[in-house]
Design an enzyme around this catalytic site. Structure first.
Site, mmCIF file in Angstrom:
data_model
loop_
_atom_site.group_PDB
_atom_site.id
_atom_site.type_symbol
_atom_site.label_atom_id
_atom_site.label_comp_id
_atom_site.label_asym_id
_atom_site.label_seq_id
_atom_site.Cartn_x
_atom_site.Cartn_y
_atom_site.Cartn_z
ATOM 1 N N SER A 137 16.896 -9.945 -33.549
ATOM 2 C CA SER A 137 15.486 -9.521 -33.456
ATOM 3 C C SER A 137 14.923 -9.129 -34.822
ATOM 4 C CB SER A 137 15.379 -8.329 -32.490
ATOM 5 O OG SER A 137 16.215 -7.272 -32.921
ATOM 6 N N HIS A 155 -28.121 -8.200 -15.526
ATOM 7 C CA HIS A 155 -27.905 -9.614 -15.142
ATOM 8 C C HIS A 155 -28.296 -10.568 -16.277
ATOM 9 C CE1 HIS A 155 -27.732 -8.279 -10.829
ATOM 10 N NE2 HIS A 155 -28.578 -7.374 -11.299
ATOM 11 N N SER A 173 -20.298 -26.148 -39.614
ATOM 12 C CA SER A 173 -19.761 -27.287 -38.876
ATOM 13 C C SER A 173 -19.375 -28.378 -39.861
ATOM 14 C CB SER A 173 -20.829 -27.798 -37.906
ATOM 15 O OG SER A 173 -20.663 -29.179 -37.673
ATOM 16 N N LYS A 195 -25.608 -26.224 -38.989
ATOM 17 C CA LYS A 195 -24.997 -25.225 -38.121
ATOM 18 C C LYS A 195 -24.550 -23.959 -38.836
ATOM 19 C CE LYS A 195 -23.567 -25.585 -34.430
ATOM 20 N NZ LYS A 195 -23.694 -25.440 -33.032
ATOM 21 N N ASN A 200 -22.343 -20.911 -37.191
ATOM 22 C CA ASN A 200 -21.725 -20.523 -35.926
ATOM 23 C C ASN A 200 -21.174 -19.090 -35.963
ATOM 24 O OD1 ASN A 200 -22.206 -23.097 -34.830
ATOM 25 N ND2 ASN A 200 -20.372 -23.892 -35.865
ATOM 26 N N TYR A 220 19.672 1.440 -20.498
ATOM 27 C CA TYR A 220 19.185 0.418 -21.421
ATOM 28 C C TYR A 220 19.570 -0.945 -20.893
ATOM 29 C CZ TYR A 220 18.491 -2.600 -25.391
ATOM 30 O OH TYR A 220 18.069 -3.633 -26.190
HETATM 31 N N1 ARG Z 1 17.774 -4.668 -30.824
HETATM 32 C C1 ARG Z 1 17.857 -3.813 -29.701
HETATM 33 C C2 ARG Z 1 16.485 -3.577 -29.078
HETATM 34 O O1 ARG Z 1 15.514 -3.824 -29.708
HETATM 35 C C3 ARG Z 1 18.440 -2.512 -30.101
HETATM 36 C C4 ARG Z 1 19.163 -1.817 -29.016
HETATM 37 C C5 ARG Z 1 20.388 -2.549 -28.681
HETATM 38 N N2 ARG Z 1 21.193 -1.815 -27.758
HETATM 39 C C6 ARG Z 1 22.211 -2.367 -27.123
HETATM 40 N N3 ARG Z 1 22.826 -1.634 -26.267
HETATM 41 N N4 ARG Z 1 22.585 -3.604 -27.345
HETATM 42 O O2 ARG Z 1 16.378 -3.162 -27.965
#
Ligand code: ARG
Length: 501
Positions: A24, A158, A279, A285, A287, A319
Site C-alpha cells: 500500500s 423551479h 473550444s 466559445k 465554456n 482488524y
Molecule cells: N497496511 C495496513 C493497513 O493499511 C496496515 C495494518 C496491517 N495490519 C495487519 N494486521 N496486517 O491497514
C-alpha cells in the site's frame, strides 16, 4: 530479497503478484512524517515506562530522525517489498541499528493501532486545511454581499422567476450553508482526534504502557479508550467523507448556477477568462469548464463515501485487511475537495455580475405578483386565497394580451372586474423590484437591513470558527514541539527520567 519483518512463521516467500497485491505504499507515502511522529511518541513512552532502556531509545530516535530528514529532502523512498509505510520506517531501524536496538520499537505496538494513529494525525491536518478553504470561500461571498445589499436580482423556484431578491441575499445563502459544512468538518475532526495508540493488535497489552503520555505527545484531545473498538472502527473516515461529500453537493449547486447564469440566454454573469476554457473548433466559445468539473467531480466524492461504506459493510470486529482500503477513497476525496474549493473561490471572486440585467429580470415576468396579492390583503381587506385568485386571473389576462404589470390601464380594468380599485402610484410602487426587496422585512428575509444584520452574524461565526481552527493547530504544533524537544534531549544524552513531559 530481504526477509519480511513478519517472516518467521513462513517457509516460503510471498509470490511476486501477491506481494504487489498486498502493498500500500502509494497511499502510505502520504503518512511518513506521521509514522515517524507516532513512532517517536511510542518509543519515548516505552522508555519512560522502563520497558526499553535509554540506550535503546537514543538509537531508535536517532534513526527515526534520519528517516524524517531523508523524507523531507525527498530521499526516503518506500519499497514495495516492505509492504507499507510502517514496515518501511521500522525496516530502516532494523537495518541501521540492528534488531538489538531497532527491533525494540515495535514492543507493545501493532500495525493495527499504528496505521490508524498515522491516519488520524494526517486527517486532522487535512480537515483544518479544508475548513480554512471553506472560510475563504465564505469571505468571498461576504464581499459580494457587502457590495450588493441593494442590487435586485430574480429569485427562482423551479428555475422559474419567483420573487425579486438581492444579490447579497443570494451570496449570503452560500455563506449560511457553508457554515454547516464547517460544523460538519469540525464534528468530524472531533471524532478523528482521539488516540488509538496502545490498543496494540486488539486486546491491549501486558506491558505497563502509558497511553495518556502518547496522547499528550501526539496532541490528541482524548484517548480512544476501548482497544477493540479502536482497531476495528473506521467511522472516523466515514464521518470525514460524509462531510466532504455534503460539501461537494453544496459546491455542485453553486457550479450549476454558474453554468446557466453565464449562458447567453440568462446572461446574469460573466465568468472571468481565467476560469473558463475554449473550444478546439468553435472560435467563439467560452465554456464554464471549472464550474462543470466541480459539478462533474462531485460524483467521485460521493463515490468515495460509498466505496468506504461498502468496504466497511459487515466487517467483523477486529482488524481485517479489507480496512487497508479505507485510505484511497479518503485521499482522493480530500484532493478533489481541496482543489475544488480553491479554484471555485477564484472563480466566484472574479465574476462580473450584470447588474442591469439582474435588475431588469428581477421585476420582469410577474415576479411581484405576490406583492400585489399582499397589497389586496392589506389595503383592500381581501382574504389571501381570494387575492391569490384575483391576481392569478390578472396575470393570465396580461399573458393572453401580451402585456405586463406596467400596463396600468389593463391592470386597472381587470382588477375593477373583481371590484378592486388601485391607483397608478400604488401599482408603480408595488411592482418596483427595488421597493419590493425593501418590503420583505421578516427575520432572515432578503431586505437589505436583514441581510446586513446576517452578514454581521456570519462574520462573528467565522471569527469563532477561525479561533477554533487556531486553537486546534496550536494544540498540534505544541505537541509536535514537545515531542521534538524530548527527542532532542534524548539525542543530546539526557536520561529519560530527567526530562519533563
Ligand atoms: N497496511 C495496513 C493497513 O493499511 C496496515 C495494518 C496491517 N495490519 C495487519 N494486521 N496486517 O491497514
Amino acid at each position: 530479497m530481504a526477509k519480511k519483518l513478519w517472516g518467521g512463521r513462513f517457509r516460503k516467500e510471498l509470490e511476486k503478484s501477491a506481494e504487489e497485491y498486498l502493498q500500500s505504499i502509494e497511499v502510505d507515502k502520504e503518512m511518513v512524517l506521521e509514522d515517524v511522529w507516532g513512532s517517536e511518541a511510542h518509543a519515548v513512552m516505552l522508555c519512560k515506562q522502563g520497558i526499553i532502556a535509554d540506550r535503546d531509545l537514543k538509537e531508535i530516535l536517532y534513526w527515526l530522525e534520519k528517516v524524517k530528514r531523508d523524507f523531507q529532502k525527498g530521499k526516503f523512498k518506500l519499497s514495495k517489498e516492505a509492504e507499507d509505510v510502517h514496515m518501511n520506517v521500522e525496516g530502516v531501524l532494523i537495518r541501521e541499528a540492528g534488531k538489538e536496538y531497532g527491533g525494540k520499537l515495535h514492543t507493545a505496538r501493532s500495525r493495527n493501532d499504528q496505521v490508524i494513529t498515522d491516519a488520524r494525525l494526517y486527517i486532522r491536518r487535512q480537515i483544518l486545511d479544508i475548513e480554512e478553504l471553506v472560510i475563504q470561500l465564505q469571505k468571498t461571498f461576504l464581499d459580494i454581499g457587502r457590495k450588493h445589499l441593494e442590487t435586485p436580482m430574480p429569485g427562482y423556484t423551479h428555475t422559474q422567476d419567483a420573487q425579486p431578491i438581492t444579490l447579497a441575499y443570494w451570496a449570503t445563502a452560500y455563506v449560511s450553508l457553508l457554515m454547516r459544512d464547517l460544523s460538519r468538518l469540525e464534528n468530524a475532526y472531533g471524532i478523528v482526534d482521539t488516540n488509538p495508540l496502545g490498543s496494540c493488535a486488539l486486546a491491549g497489552t501486558s506491558f505497563p504502557i502509558d497511553r495518556r503520555l502518547t496522547t499528550k505527545l501526539l496532541g490528541f484531545s482524548g484517548l480512544h479508550k476501548h482497544s477493540l473498538d479502536a482497531i476495528s472502527s473506521r467511522d472516523f473516515i466515514a464521518e470525514t467523507l460524509c462531510a466532504l461529500a455534503i460539501n461537494m453537493s453544496n459546491l455542485s449547486k453553486l457550479a450549476e448556477e454558474m453554468v446557466y447564469w453565464s449562458t447567453f440566454e440568462f446572461n446574469l454573469i460573466t465568468l472571468d477568462d481565467r476560469y473558463t476554457a475554449g473550444s478546439s473548433i468553435m472560435p467563439q466559445k467560452k465554456n464554464p469548464c471549472v464550474a462543470e468539473l466541480t459539478r462533474g467531480r462531485t460524483g467521485a466524492v460521493y463515490g468515495s463515501l460509498m466505496q468506504l461504506l461498502t468496504t466497511l459493510k459487515a466487517i467483523p470486529m477486529g482488524y481485517n485487511r479489507d480496512l487497508q482500503e479505507d485510505k484511497p477513497p479518503l485521499w482522493n476525496a480530500i484532493k478533489t475537495v481541496k482543489s475544488t474549493l480553491y479554484v471555485v473561490n477564484g472563480m466566484i471572486g472574479t465574476i462580473k455580475f450584470h447588474e442591469e440585467r439582474m435588475e431588469e429580470l428581477a421585476g420582469a415576468n410577474f415576479t411581484t405578483a405576490t406583492e400585489i396579492a399582499n397589497y389586496l390583503v392589506i389595503e383592500k381587506k381581501v382574504p389571501f386565497r381570494k387575492s391569490h385568485e384575483i391576481v392569478g386571473n390578472l396575470v393570465a389576462t396580461l399573458v393572453e394580451e401580451g402585456k405586463s404589470f406596467k400596463d396600468f390601464d389593463t391592470v386597472d380594468r381587470v382588477l375593477k372586474m373583481s371590484g378592486i380599485g388601485i391607483s397608478f402610484n400604488d401599482l408603480r410602487d408595488i411592482i418596483d423590484s427595488k421597493k419590493a426587496v425593501q418590503a420583505y422585512k421578516s427575520e432572515g428575509s432578503t431586505s437589505p437591513k436583514e441581510v446586513a444584520a446576517m452578514i454581521g452574524e456570519f462574520e462573528e461565526s467565522i471569527r469563532r470558527h477561525e479561533k477554533g481552527i487556531k486553537q486546534r493547530r496550536e494544540r498540534i504544533e505544541g505537541a509536535k514541539r514537545l515531542t521534538e524537544s524530548v527527542v532532542k534531549s534524548v539525542l543530546s544524552g539526557k536520561k529519560i527520567k530527567s526530562i519533563d513531559m
